[in-house]
Structure formats: C-alpha cells, structure tokens
Design a protein around this motif. Structure first.
Motif, PDB file in Angstrom:
ATOM      1  N   THR A   1      27.878  43.609  61.248  1.00 52.17           N
ATOM      2  CA  THR A   1      28.879  44.471  61.866  1.00 52.17           C
ATOM      3  C   THR A   1      30.040  44.713  60.900  1.00 52.17           C
ATOM      4  N   THR A   2      30.817  45.739  61.199  1.00 58.61           N
ATOM      5  CA  THR A   2      31.982  46.040  60.372  1.00 58.61           C
ATOM      6  C   THR A   2      32.954  44.865  60.376  1.00 58.61           C
ATOM      7  N   GLN A   3      33.153  44.253  61.531  1.00 60.19           N
ATOM      8  CA  GLN A   3      34.076  43.122  61.616  1.00 60.19           C
ATOM      9  C   GLN A   3      33.584  41.941  60.785  1.00 60.19           C
ATOM     10  N   PHE A   4      32.279  41.693  60.821  1.00 59.70           N
ATOM     11  CA  PHE A   4      31.718  40.602  60.031  1.00 59.70           C
ATOM     12  C   PHE A   4      31.930  40.854  58.539  1.00 59.70           C
ATOM     13  N   LEU A   5      31.673  42.081  58.092  1.00 55.16           N
ATOM     14  CA  LEU A   5      31.859  42.426  56.680  1.00 55.16           C
ATOM     15  C   LEU A   5      33.328  42.311  56.284  1.00 55.16           C
ATOM     16  N   THR A   6      34.203  42.752  57.180  1.00 57.49           N
ATOM     17  CA  THR A   6      35.642  42.683  56.893  1.00 57.49           C
ATOM     18  C   THR A   6      36.091  41.238  56.725  1.00 57.49           C
ATOM     19  N   ASP A   7      35.707  40.392  57.653  1.00 53.68           N
ATOM     20  CA  ASP A   7      36.099  38.976  57.588  1.00 53.68           C
ATOM     21  C   ASP A   7      35.534  38.302  56.347  1.00 53.68           C
ATOM     22  N   ALA A   8      34.294  38.642  56.018  1.00 58.02           N
ATOM     23  CA  ALA A   8      33.671  38.040  54.831  1.00 58.02           C
ATOM     24  C   ALA A   8      34.401  38.459  53.564  1.00 58.02           C
ATOM     25  N   ALA A   9      34.784  39.733  53.499  1.00 57.12           N
ATOM     26  CA  ALA A   9      35.497  40.221  52.327  1.00 57.12           C
ATOM     27  C   ALA A   9      36.877  39.574  52.209  1.00 57.12           C
ATOM     28  N   ILE A  10      37.591  39.461  53.329  1.00 56.46           N
ATOM     29  CA  ILE A  10      38.915  38.837  53.321  1.00 56.46           C
ATOM     30  C   ILE A  10      38.815  37.383  52.867  1.00 56.46           C
ATOM     31  N   ASP A  11      37.882  36.642  53.443  1.00 51.62           N
ATOM     32  CA  ASP A  11      37.725  35.229  53.081  1.00 51.62           C
ATOM     33  C   ASP A  11      37.379  35.078  51.605  1.00 51.62           C
ATOM     34  N   THR A  12      36.506  35.954  51.106  1.00 56.52           N
ATOM     35  CA  THR A  12      36.084  35.863  49.702  1.00 56.52           C
ATOM     36  C   THR A  12      37.239  36.193  48.759  1.00 56.52           C
ATOM     37  N   MET A  13      37.976  37.265  49.037  1.00 55.63           N
ATOM     38  CA  MET A  13      39.099  37.634  48.177  1.00 55.63           C
ATOM     39  C   MET A  13      40.180  36.564  48.176  1.00 55.63           C
ATOM     40  N   THR A  14      40.389  35.946  49.329  1.00 53.41           N
ATOM     41  CA  THR A  14      41.377  34.869  49.401  1.00 53.41           C
ATOM     42  C   THR A  14      40.938  33.691  48.542  1.00 53.41           C
ATOM     43  N   ALA A  15      39.656  33.345  48.643  1.00 51.49           N
ATOM     44  CA  ALA A  15      39.138  32.230  47.848  1.00 51.49           C
ATOM     45  C   ALA A  15      39.158  32.549  46.354  1.00 51.49           C
ATOM     46  N   LEU A  16      38.941  33.807  46.000  1.00 45.21           N
ATOM     47  CA  LEU A  16      38.927  34.216  44.588  1.00 45.21           C
ATOM     48  C   LEU A  16      40.331  34.500  44.052  1.00 45.21           C
ATOM     49  N   ARG A  17      41.339  34.369  44.907  1.00 44.89           N
ATOM     50  CA  ARG A  17      42.738  34.624  44.527  1.00 44.89           C
ATOM     51  C   ARG A  17      42.911  36.043  43.961  1.00 44.89           C
ATOM     52  N   THR A  18      42.292  36.972  44.630  1.00 44.98           N
ATOM     53  CA  THR A  18      42.415  38.375  44.225  1.00 44.98           C
ATOM     54  C   THR A  18      43.830  38.862  44.503  1.00 44.98           C
ATOM     55  N   SER A  19      44.472  39.425  43.487  1.00 43.80           N
ATOM     56  CA  SER A  19      45.859  39.872  43.633  1.00 43.80           C
ATOM     57  C   SER A  19      46.015  41.378  43.437  1.00 43.80           C
ATOM     58  N   MET A  20      44.928  42.057  43.086  1.00 46.76           N
ATOM     59  CA  MET A  20      44.971  43.517  42.966  1.00 46.76           C
ATOM     60  C   MET A  20      43.649  44.102  43.422  1.00 46.76           C
ATOM     61  N   VAL A  21      43.736  45.119  44.269  1.00 41.73           N
ATOM     62  CA  VAL A  21      42.551  45.830  44.737  1.00 41.73           C
ATOM     63  C   VAL A  21      42.728  47.299  44.366  1.00 41.73           C
ATOM     64  N   ILE A  22      41.812  47.816  43.564  1.00 43.71           N
ATOM     65  CA  ILE A  22      41.854  49.213  43.153  1.00 43.71           C
ATOM     66  C   ILE A  22      40.860  49.984  44.015  1.00 43.71           C
ATOM     67  N   VAL A  23      41.357  50.975  44.710  1.00 45.60           N
ATOM     68  CA  VAL A  23      40.511  51.797  45.590  1.00 45.60           C
ATOM     69  C   VAL A  23      40.491  53.206  45.007  1.00 45.60           C
ATOM     70  N   ASP A  24      39.390  53.558  44.390  1.00 44.07           N
ATOM     71  CA  ASP A  24      39.248  54.858  43.741  1.00 44.07           C
ATOM     72  C   ASP A  24      38.573  55.856  44.676  1.00 44.07           C
ATOM     73  N   GLU A  25      38.762  57.141  44.380  1.00 42.53           N
ATOM     74  CA  GLU A  25      38.200  58.230  45.194  1.00 42.53           C
ATOM     75  C   GLU A  25      38.672  58.138  46.646  1.00 42.53           C
ATOM     76  N   ILE A  26      39.948  57.779  46.833  1.00 42.42           N
ATOM     77  CA  ILE A  26      40.484  57.584  48.178  1.00 42.42           C
ATOM     78  C   ILE A  26      40.502  58.885  48.975  1.00 42.42           C
ATOM     79  N   HIS A  27      40.443  60.029  48.283  1.00 46.43           N
ATOM     80  CA  HIS A  27      40.434  61.317  48.998  1.00 46.43           C
ATOM     81  C   HIS A  27      39.167  61.499  49.820  1.00 46.43           C
TER      82      HIS A  27
END
Length: 362
Positions: A159-185
C-alpha cells in the motif's frame, strides 16, 4: 552513466573522481604517437567531451547559497515546516545538472564531517536521495520512485502507506539530510490523482529532517504552484528561476562571450585556434537561444565530428552542419518568423520610396 536513481548508483556517482581534461597536444605531437596511443588519446578526448563538468555560473552560485542557508536552518530541531528550495526553468538550461551537482557536493561535505569508518566505508550513512517524479504520478507511483531511490524492495501489493512508512524509516536510519525531487512538474494537481500525489509528497517531507530540493519546468506557472494546492506549499519554498542568457546589452554580450570561451576551452583539439569561437558569439547565441546546455552540446557535437574526421578544429562551416536540439530549432524558427514581416515591410517601404523618387525625377 545513467541518472543515479538508486542508492548504489548515486553513491557510485558521488564517489567518482572529478573528470580531468586530457593533455592538450599539438597536431605534430599527436601524430608522433604510436597508432594505438593515438586511438587511446582520441578515446580519452571523446569521453571528456561528455564529462560532467559544471561551470560555476551565477545560477549555480545563487542556488548554492540558497541550499546552504536552508540546510543550516533545517538542522535545528523544530516541529514547524522546513524550508525547501525549488529550481525552475525551461528544458536544456541545466536544472538537473545543477541539482545533481549540489547534491553531490552536499554528500561529500556531510561524509567529510563524519568520523572515519574503520574499514573505510559507512553503509549506514546516505546523505542524499535523488528521485525523479514519473509522468502522471499517483501517490503510489511516487512512493515507488522514492523506494527505488532507496533500493527498497517492494511489490505491487504494497500500500501507499506501507511504502511511505518504509521510506521514512529507511531515510531516518540512513541519516538522509537532502532529498532531490526532479521533474516535479509531473505532479498535475488539477487532476485528483496528481493532487493526491502532491499531498502525499508534502506529508512525506514534513516527516523527514531533511532539506528538499525540487527541480522542474516553468514552476511558477505550473499547476503545482498556481492551483489551490499551492497555498499549502508556496509559503515554504524559495524558488530560483533559471533563465536563458541574453544578448541585448554590452554587459550581457560580455557574459555570453565569456561563456562561449569557457565552453571552447573544453574542446581539446589539436588544430583549433584558442578562443577563435568568441568571434562567432552572436551566431552561437542565435543557434542556441542563450541556453548553456544547448551551447555545450552544439560545441561538443562539432568537436566530436572534428576528432572523428581528423580535421581537429571547429569552424563556422562545421557548426552550420551540426544540428541543435529541437527546442533551439523551434525558438530560432519562431524568432525568424517574427522578424520576417518587419524586414519585408522595410523592403517594401524602400521600394515605394525609390519609385516615388524616380517618378519625381522624371
């Protein structure tokens, strides 16, 4: 190298040594090399023409300052929305190149501040995640793209919620401090699924202690920034607008000439006279519409042809025979069409004046 949309690809790109230009040889010096060495030298030069060389332009400098300030401010623990940066502009202006360069610089800076790993690596640290928004993105498609950027396995049943939670948990564990979102249009908020995807991205960003950097085409006029959804995000985003170079004033012409010279310096050709293309700056502006990306591509394509044919120099004739991208062609066609009526009118006016004068004299 493909766009680094996975952690493994990003890290390989971030760790790759900066490109080094080949030694600049004269025609005689190249000719004196053994045949195998000549081929190796040509291959090195051809690779250099496609290398990721980023000029420290005014746009790059401005964006660097904006990202540096936002990153420092966003380090402070706060429950309020964090400042984001958006880079807008037409295609071929170098938006993706700029944000990738900034992300790479941030990645290296963060890693340099970390204590040395005993084995020379730190798999638990990934400062930057790069995401490309798919066309007509739904919330689930967007989260799939983010999970891909994190090398996370996922199934179509997630589900979308499952993917969202997994991504948040992973980025937190990886200490991600910048997210680049390209083609935002690609987030079309005038449609329900697009608005839902934009909302999902907004909520996702609010849950991360990271600086978000967005890049897209003509963002101030896009649905994301002009529709009803814009009220939720425009107060949190600082937009930098990339514009084509102009050639109207002496100052603008000087800037463009310097840019042509910088691009020409990248052409490692054995018979090319140094800075000879600056004399054709006006012509090059007309061919490229003031786009740095188009200028670099045009000169690189011409230099590639010069190496392959052993002519070893870029001339006006060679540039005439070298095509540009479709956008530059369309701009030039539109500009010529707009100028045509005025020139026709001038010719007709000149003809009427001659006729009247002739009649008077008779």
């Amino acid at each position: 190298m493909a766009v680094p949309v996975t952690l493994q690809a990003w890290q390989a790109w971030a760790n790759r040594p900066d490109p080094v230009p080949p030694v600049r040889l004269s025609a005689a010096a190249r000719q004196a090399l053994p045949s195998a060495a000549q081929l190796a030298y040509d291959a090195q030069r051809l690779a250099w023409l496609s290398a990721d060389v980023v000029f420290d332009t005014d746009d790059v400098k401005a964006l660097t300052r904006m990202v540096r300030v936002a990153t420092v401010r966003n380090r402070v623990d706060s429950v309020t929305a964090r400042r984001a940066i958006a880079l807008s502009g037409a295609s071929t202006l170098g938006k993706s190149t700029a944000v990738l360069h900034l992300g790479r610089r941030h990645d290296r800076a963060v890693r340099a501040r970390q204590p040395a790993h005993p084995h020379g690596r730190d798999d638990a640290l990934h400062p930057v995640v790069y995401v490309v928004v798919p066309a007509a993105a739904t919330p689930k498609m967007l989260m799939h793209a983010i999970c891909q950027g994190l090398d996370l396995p996922w199934t179509t049943h997630a589900t979308t919620q499952f993917l969202t939670d997994a991504a948040i948990d992973t980025m937190t564990a990886l200490r991600t401090s910048m997210v680049i979102v390209d083609e935002i249009h690609n987030l079309r908020t005038n449609r329900q699924v697009g608005a839902e995807a934009a909302t999902a991205l907004k909520l996702f960003a609010e849950r991360l202690d990271a600086t978000f950097v967005y890049a897209g085409i003509d963002l101030p006029r896009s649905e994301l920034f002009t529709g009803e959804f814009s009220r939720q995000i425009t107060g949190r985003i600082v937009v930098h607008q990339m514009l084509p170079y102009t050639f109207a004033t002496r100052t603008q012409q000087g800037v463009w000439v310097d840019l042509v010279a910088s691009c020409e310096d990248l052409l490692v050709l054995t018979r090319h006279p140094a800075r000879s293309l600056t004399a054709h700056a006006g012509y090059l502006f007309d061919r490229t519409g003031g786009s740095l990306g188009t200028l670099r591509a045009l000169l690189a394509d011409a230099a590639t042809e010069a190496i392959l044919t052993h002519t070893e120099r870029v001339t006006r004739n060679l540039l005439d025979a070298t095509p540009t991208d479709r956008q530059a062609d369309d701009l030039r066609t539109a500009r010529d069409a707009a100028a045509l009526p005025a020139s026709v009118a001038r010719r007709r006016g000149s003809g009427r004046a001659s006729g009247a004068g002739g009649g008077s004299g008779g």
